[in-house]
Enzyme design. Sequence first.
Site: not given
Lengths: 395, 355
Positions: B199, B101
């Site tokens: 997440c 990410c």
Amino acid sequence: MNVYADNAATTRMSETAVNAMLPYMRDIYGNPSSLHTAGQKAAEALLTAREDIAACIGADPKEIYFTSGGSEADNQAIVSAAAKGRSKGKKHIISTAFEHHAVLHTLKKLEKYGFEIELLDVGRTGTVTAEQVESAVRDDTCLVTVMYANNEIGSVMPVAEIGAVCREKGIPFHTDAVQAAGHIPINVKSQNIDMLSLSAHKFHGPKGIGVLYARKGIPLVSIIEGGAQERGKRAGTENIPAIAGMAAALKEAIANIETNAAKVTGLRDRLIAGLSKIPHCVLNGDPVNRLPGNAHFCFEGIEGESLLLLLDSKGISASSGSACTSGSLDPSHVMLAIGHSHEIAHGSLRLTLSAENTKEQIDYMIAEIPKVVEYLRNMSPLWRDKITGKKQFIL
Amino acid sequence: MKKAIVAMSGGVDSSVAAYLMKKAGYDCIGVTMKLFSSGDVGVRESKCCSLEDTEDAKSVAKAVGIPHYVFNFSDKFKAEVIDRFITAYEHGLTPNPCIDCNRYLKFGELFRRADELGCEYIATGHYAKIEPDNGTGRYLLKKSDNSAKDQSYVLYAMTQEQLRRTVFPLGKLSKAQTREIAADRGFVNSEKRESQDICFVQNESYSDFIARYTGHRRAPGNFTDISGNILGRHKGITNYTVGQRKGLGIAMGTPKYVVSINPDNNTVILGEEKDLYSKTVKMKNINLIPFDNISEPVRVKAKVRYRAPEQWATAVQTGGDEIELTFDEPQRAVTKGQAAVMYDGDTVVGGGTII
């Protein structure tokens, strides 16, 4: 130069509408349910607004229900028809794939309660035909809900023809006319409309107020329970200033509908002609049957988000699609419904005009938008791949 | 004025980063990156990337006095993070999606947007420091002054260009100091709890997530010992990671651990505690920060996962994109797919993906 070109999201209130509201905030602040004179004056305003709005769409005042806006009206219309359908064992609802989320999400909820939702294909131009509706109708169809005009791409549906099919089959027909009301003529009687939603802030009225028209004999279920306002169908003290403002705005819009539509259509066509010269772009929506103020494009190879920010820095207020979905930011369901890929859908630009826009503003947009599109394309690795032939152009 | 994008998740760290950037005189734009639709990944709306977090970011941006926008990166996040995560698990690896990410989204796509919007800098709420190396003209990535919060591990893949254009305003702060600034400024999220774990996977196992996301479960297969003798059946390789002891569903005389996963024959290999130790670790997808190549063996302290302690090792570049680490002491449960990151004191030397 500042250009407000997001009138499908919301409009500036007209002076007429503002002035119509002020007395009901300053002086005539009574509760229309009260017996005293102050209350009765407010009740008169409510009655007058109901009559005025009914006259604007060819309805009877008793068929007008005030709501908090278009979304509430859509919810109530659909839930009411579903309740009636369920009582008769009918659970089939026909709609389209590119309705506003106020309709689609309500239908999705009904699906969980056992309703069968059939969403008609809207094709590349984003329209449905009365024939499509007719062939989808079943014995257990309890509602047809088809928007009057699409909020993103501006296509106008053949509402009268769809209404005629529904009337003949005895199926209630609801239309979300939030984008159409005040911009193109509506007559619920001649167009065979059983229920219709509208929202004041889309035609220069105040926000937070709308109407559900329901033809006499169409039973409504109340969504907000409480007092007996709106003949027991919508509880809560009436928002008199907003209702007065909405009535004034709609009356004004209808009085000028032809001149405004002619002017705005002229501006729109000038804008469309100017922007269509940008290579690898497409005009979305029906090129002929579209809202007077709507121009919607996809530009290949760019991100709508950056485009909007850069246009904003040049004073141009635009949108990539529906304002309501920017909280969720998923690729527009409307773009996907008319057959665009995610990639193309991300390069959307919606410019929506009103009679307040000028020719100079249109020319400014025609001058600036191609520059921004070119600037962003020159920075895009995807675009580089396309011009060097590594990837195919889609548009 | 220097223009910067501040990546604002809605959490307390990036909120304080935004405040400090504004205070330092940058012309800031707050950006919340929408990475996934909660519905798609099965995360409740109240969690990360939700509309509520976006609202928090917007509220802080207003308090700081900077504009705030939400950009949709969900297509890119799916392609560069979620899909890589799933592919890695399906190949018997244990990936670290936070590194992907950072590499592909925060310091990849977001930089592209920064270019489009004419922003020279990007700021994030990471606890790490960037300092110029006056001798070489390169930029160095260093540990946070506050070692408990240090996040340099997940940033090892940053390039020189990215380091030059990135600001970590929290590099010298402790978490307590960050919260104090947030409370002083009256930010809505000053007491918000720390985000945990990955997440996009919440309230379910990674294996359940992968099954739901891909629409198919990995087939069960055999547990074997190191010599290939079948010990029992496993529930699909995505359920296991190297070093795992719990949840094997196998009763033996001695404790058994997953020592490796072989996706080719769908086998999970079990062994003793001692079988988990290895001295050498190979990595690819390497990134080096103070220099382009390791020309001769260097002594480093390295860690083989985020929370592992640093251990002395010798690093040798064995190929254009390959480094071999030889630890002084054998390391427990070195796991393919995780990152090995090398340090020289507080300076990140570089790292790569363990193969």
